[in-house]
Design a protein around this motif. Structure first.
Motif, PDB file in Angstrom:
ATOM      1  N   ASP A   1       0.890  -1.155   0.000  1.00  0.00           N
ATOM      2  CA  ASP A   1       0.000   0.000   0.000  1.00  0.00           C
ATOM      3  C   ASP A   1       0.933   1.211   0.000  1.00  0.00           C
ATOM      4  OD1 ASP A   1      -1.305   2.341   1.038  1.00  0.00           O
ATOM      5  OD2 ASP A   1      -2.947   1.049   1.678  1.00  0.00           O
ATOM      6  N   PRO A   2       0.995   1.973  -1.098  1.00  0.00           N
ATOM      7  CA  PRO A   2       1.985   3.044  -1.185  1.00  0.00           C
ATOM      8  C   PRO A   2       1.734   4.214  -0.239  1.00  0.00           C
ATOM      9  CG  PRO A   2       0.556   3.095  -3.091  1.00  0.00           C
ATOM     10  CD  PRO A   2       0.190   1.870  -2.312  1.00  0.00           C
ATOM     11  N   PHE A   3       0.504   4.365   0.245  1.00  0.00           N
ATOM     12  CA  PHE A   3       0.204   5.458   1.156  1.00  0.00           C
ATOM     13  C   PHE A   3       0.682   5.148   2.577  1.00  0.00           C
ATOM     14  CE2 PHE A   3      -2.547   7.864   4.044  1.00  0.00           C
ATOM     15  CZ  PHE A   3      -2.287   9.149   3.599  1.00  0.00           C
ATOM     16  N   TYR A   4       0.452   3.909   3.014  1.00  0.00           N
ATOM     17  CA  TYR A   4       0.809   3.519   4.386  1.00  0.00           C
ATOM     18  C   TYR A   4       2.159   2.815   4.493  1.00  0.00           C
ATOM     19  CZ  TYR A   4      -3.952   4.759   5.591  1.00  0.00           C
ATOM     20  OH  TYR A   4      -5.119   5.445   5.780  1.00  0.00           O
ATOM     21  N   SER A   5       2.845   2.612   3.365  1.00  0.00           N
ATOM     22  CA  SER A   5       4.147   1.930   3.351  1.00  0.00           C
ATOM     23  C   SER A   5       4.066   0.542   3.970  1.00  0.00           C
ATOM     24  CB  SER A   5       5.214   2.761   4.081  1.00  0.00           C
ATOM     25  OG  SER A   5       5.217   4.088   3.633  1.00  0.00           O
ATOM     26  N   ALA A   6       2.949  -0.138   3.778  1.00  0.00           N
ATOM     27  CA  ALA A   6       2.728  -1.437   4.408  1.00  0.00           C
ATOM     28  C   ALA A   6       2.583  -2.525   3.345  1.00  0.00           C
ATOM     29  CB  ALA A   6       1.467  -1.401   5.265  1.00  0.00           C
ATOM     30  N   ALA A   7       3.246  -3.662   3.564  1.00  0.00           N
ATOM     31  CA  ALA A   7       3.104  -4.805   2.672  1.00  0.00           C
ATOM     32  C   ALA A   7       1.737  -5.448   2.897  1.00  0.00           C
ATOM     33  CB  ALA A   7       4.213  -5.813   2.917  1.00  0.00           C
ATOM     34  N   VAL A   8       1.030  -5.733   1.806  1.00  0.00           N
ATOM     35  CA  VAL A   8      -0.292  -6.357   1.901  1.00  0.00           C
ATOM     36  C   VAL A   8      -0.295  -7.781   1.349  1.00  0.00           C
ATOM     37  CG1 VAL A   8      -1.518  -4.160   1.888  1.00  0.00           C
ATOM     38  CG2 VAL A   8      -1.074  -5.331  -0.274  1.00  0.00           C
ATOM     39  N   ALA A   9       0.771  -8.162   0.621  1.00  0.00           N
ATOM     40  CA  ALA A   9       0.884  -9.526   0.090  1.00  0.00           C
ATOM     41  C   ALA A   9       2.338  -9.809  -0.249  1.00  0.00           C
ATOM     42  CB  ALA A   9       0.016  -9.703  -1.150  1.00  0.00           C
ATOM     43  N   VAL A  10       2.691 -11.095  -0.202  1.00  0.00           N
ATOM     44  CA  VAL A  10       4.023 -11.556  -0.595  1.00  0.00           C
ATOM     45  C   VAL A  10       3.839 -12.698  -1.588  1.00  0.00           C
ATOM     46  CG1 VAL A  10       6.218 -12.523   0.179  1.00  0.00           C
ATOM     47  CG2 VAL A  10       4.993 -10.914   1.651  1.00  0.00           C
ATOM     48  N   PHE A  11       4.515 -12.603  -2.734  1.00  0.00           N
ATOM     49  CA  PHE A  11       4.480 -13.628  -3.767  1.00  0.00           C
ATOM     50  C   PHE A  11       5.760 -14.456  -3.639  1.00  0.00           C
ATOM     51  CE2 PHE A  11       1.921 -10.120  -5.078  1.00  0.00           C
ATOM     52  CZ  PHE A  11       0.890 -10.625  -5.866  1.00  0.00           C
ATOM     53  N   GLU A  12       5.617 -15.740  -3.335  1.00  0.00           N
ATOM     54  CA  GLU A  12       6.767 -16.618  -3.141  1.00  0.00           C
ATOM     55  C   GLU A  12       6.673 -17.805  -4.086  1.00  0.00           C
ATOM     56  OE1 GLU A  12       7.987 -16.444   1.420  1.00  0.00           O
ATOM     57  OE2 GLU A  12       5.882 -17.052   1.148  1.00  0.00           O
TER      58      GLU A  12
ATOM     59  N   ASP B   1       1.340  -6.859 -17.029  1.00  0.00           N
ATOM     60  CA  ASP B   1       0.572  -6.699 -18.258  1.00  0.00           C
ATOM     61  C   ASP B   1      -0.863  -7.087 -17.941  1.00  0.00           C
ATOM     62  OD1 ASP B   1       0.313  -6.212 -21.139  1.00  0.00           O
ATOM     63  OD2 ASP B   1      -0.090  -8.364 -21.253  1.00  0.00           O
ATOM     64  N   GLY B   2      -1.747  -6.095 -17.876  1.00  0.00           N
ATOM     65  CA  GLY B   2      -3.126  -6.353 -17.477  1.00  0.00           C
ATOM     66  C   GLY B   2      -3.154  -6.878 -16.054  1.00  0.00           C
ATOM     67  N   GLY B   3      -3.808  -7.985 -15.847  1.00  0.00           N
ATOM     68  CA  GLY B   3      -3.894  -8.568 -14.515  1.00  0.00           C
ATOM     69  C   GLY B   3      -2.856  -9.636 -14.245  1.00  0.00           C
ATOM     70  N   VAL B   4      -1.802  -9.674 -15.081  1.00  0.00           N
ATOM     71  CA  VAL B   4      -0.773 -10.700 -14.929  1.00  0.00           C
ATOM     72  C   VAL B   4       0.557 -10.051 -14.558  1.00  0.00           C
ATOM     73  CG1 VAL B   4       0.479 -12.580 -16.071  1.00  0.00           C
ATOM     74  CG2 VAL B   4      -1.925 -12.165 -16.627  1.00  0.00           C
TER      75      VAL B   4
ATOM     76  N   THR C   1      13.893 -19.366 -14.340  1.00  0.00           N
ATOM     77  CA  THR C   1      12.471 -19.511 -14.633  1.00  0.00           C
ATOM     78  C   THR C   1      11.804 -18.147 -14.731  1.00  0.00           C
ATOM     79  OG1 THR C   1      11.726 -19.572 -12.322  1.00  0.00           O
ATOM     80  CG2 THR C   1      12.368 -21.683 -13.329  1.00  0.00           C
ATOM     81  N   VAL C   2      10.637 -18.155 -15.380  1.00  0.00           N
ATOM     82  CA  VAL C   2       9.734 -17.005 -15.406  1.00  0.00           C
ATOM     83  C   VAL C   2       8.413 -17.507 -14.838  1.00  0.00           C
ATOM     84  CG1 VAL C   2       8.489 -15.347 -16.850  1.00  0.00           C
ATOM     85  CG2 VAL C   2      10.859 -15.954 -17.395  1.00  0.00           C
ATOM     86  N   MET C   3       7.871 -16.792 -13.867  1.00  0.00           N
ATOM     87  CA  MET C   3       6.588 -17.168 -13.276  1.00  0.00           C
ATOM     88  C   MET C   3       5.527 -16.155 -13.660  1.00  0.00           C
ATOM     89  SD  MET C   3       7.682 -18.641  -9.514  1.00  0.00           S
ATOM     90  CE  MET C   3       6.088 -19.405  -9.228  1.00  0.00           C
ATOM     91  N   LEU C   4       4.315 -16.653 -13.904  1.00  0.00           N
ATOM     92  CA  LEU C   4       3.158 -15.816 -14.222  1.00  0.00           C
ATOM     93  C   LEU C   4       2.214 -15.882 -13.037  1.00  0.00           C
ATOM     94  CD1 LEU C   4       4.428 -16.827 -16.967  1.00  0.00           C
ATOM     95  CD2 LEU C   4       2.184 -16.423 -17.947  1.00  0.00           C
ATOM     96  N   TRP C   5       1.828 -14.703 -12.532  1.00  0.00           N
ATOM     97  CA  TRP C   5       1.001 -14.599 -11.341  1.00  0.00           C
ATOM     98  C   TRP C   5      -0.306 -13.891 -11.668  1.00  0.00           C
ATOM     99  CZ3 TRP C   5       3.454 -16.445  -6.893  1.00  0.00           C
ATOM    100  CH2 TRP C   5       4.838 -16.587  -6.972  1.00  0.00           C
TER     101      TRP C   5
ATOM    102  N   ARG D   1      -3.659 -13.322  -6.505  1.00  0.00           N
ATOM    103  CA  ARG D   1      -2.336 -13.326  -5.875  1.00  0.00           C
ATOM    104  C   ARG D   1      -1.743 -14.725  -5.790  1.00  0.00           C
ATOM    105  NH1 ARG D   1      -3.791  -8.869  -1.164  1.00  0.00           N
ATOM    106  NH2 ARG D   1      -4.464  -7.275  -2.641  1.00  0.00           N
ATOM    107  N   VAL D   2      -1.915 -15.495  -6.871  1.00  0.00           N
ATOM    108  CA  VAL D   2      -1.379 -16.851  -6.927  1.00  0.00           C
ATOM    109  C   VAL D   2      -0.618 -17.056  -8.235  1.00  0.00           C
ATOM    110  CG1 VAL D   2      -3.167 -17.870  -5.457  1.00  0.00           C
ATOM    111  CG2 VAL D   2      -3.499 -17.798  -7.926  1.00  0.00           C
ATOM    112  N   SER D   3       0.345 -17.988  -8.197  1.00  0.00           N
ATOM    113  CA  SER D   3       1.098 -18.361  -9.384  1.00  0.00           C
ATOM    114  C   SER D   3       0.223 -19.212 -10.285  1.00  0.00           C
ATOM    115  CB  SER D   3       2.352 -19.145  -8.978  1.00  0.00           C
ATOM    116  OG  SER D   3       2.989 -19.644 -10.121  1.00  0.00           O
TER     117      SER D   3
END
Length: 136
Positions: free
Chosen positions: A60-71, A83-86, A95-99, A104-106
């Motif tokens: 969240d760029p206003f509160y400087s808080a992480a809201v999700a982590v992609f692992e 690109d769009g919603g990906v 590797t290249v991963m598409l999320w 918020r899932v791979s």
């Protein structure tokens, strides 16, 4: 520029938000990565950061808080593209991963490089076709 904010990532593992007002003052620090921050990108309402700690964080760029982590990568991240919603992430794990950004899932992992995936870009398939016999 007075009506803009600048976000910068660093080897010190932080992200800084700078204001264009008043000569460019630092307004916020984002902390949470355990490795260098190599890439930043905006999606509506969120900042994404790709790091050497093998993760992407959604902030969240206003509160400087992480809201999700992609692992999921097994090596430091080296590139990121939205690109769009990906979200596409490339890593030194070759590797290249598409999320799916909404869920918020791979969705897919692409393997094939002999070394780290260092850059990525998307071309719309509806564009000009490849010449006959072109094998890339």
């Amino acid at each position: 520029v007075a009506d803009r904010e600048l976000f910068t990532g660093s080897v010190d593992r932080s992200i800084l938000r700078w204001s264009g007002k008043g000569g460019g003052s630092r307004e916020a620090t984002f902390e949470g990565h355990s490795g260098a921050v190599w890439c930043l990108a905006f999606v509506p309402d969120f900042l994404l950061s790709a790091s050497a700690d093998m993760t992407v964080r959604m902030w969240d760029p206003f509160y400087s808080a992480a809201v999700a982590v992609f692992e999921g990568h097994e090596g430091p991240l080296s590139c990121m593209l939205v690109d769009g919603g990906v979200l596409y992430t490339g890593s030194e794990d070759a590797t290249v991963m598409l999320w799916n950004l909404e869920d918020r899932v791979s969705e897919q992992t692409l393997c094939g490089h002999g070394a780290g995936a260092m850059a990525c870009e998307v071309r719309q398939a509806a564009g000009r076709p490849w010449p006959q016999g072109h094998r890339g």
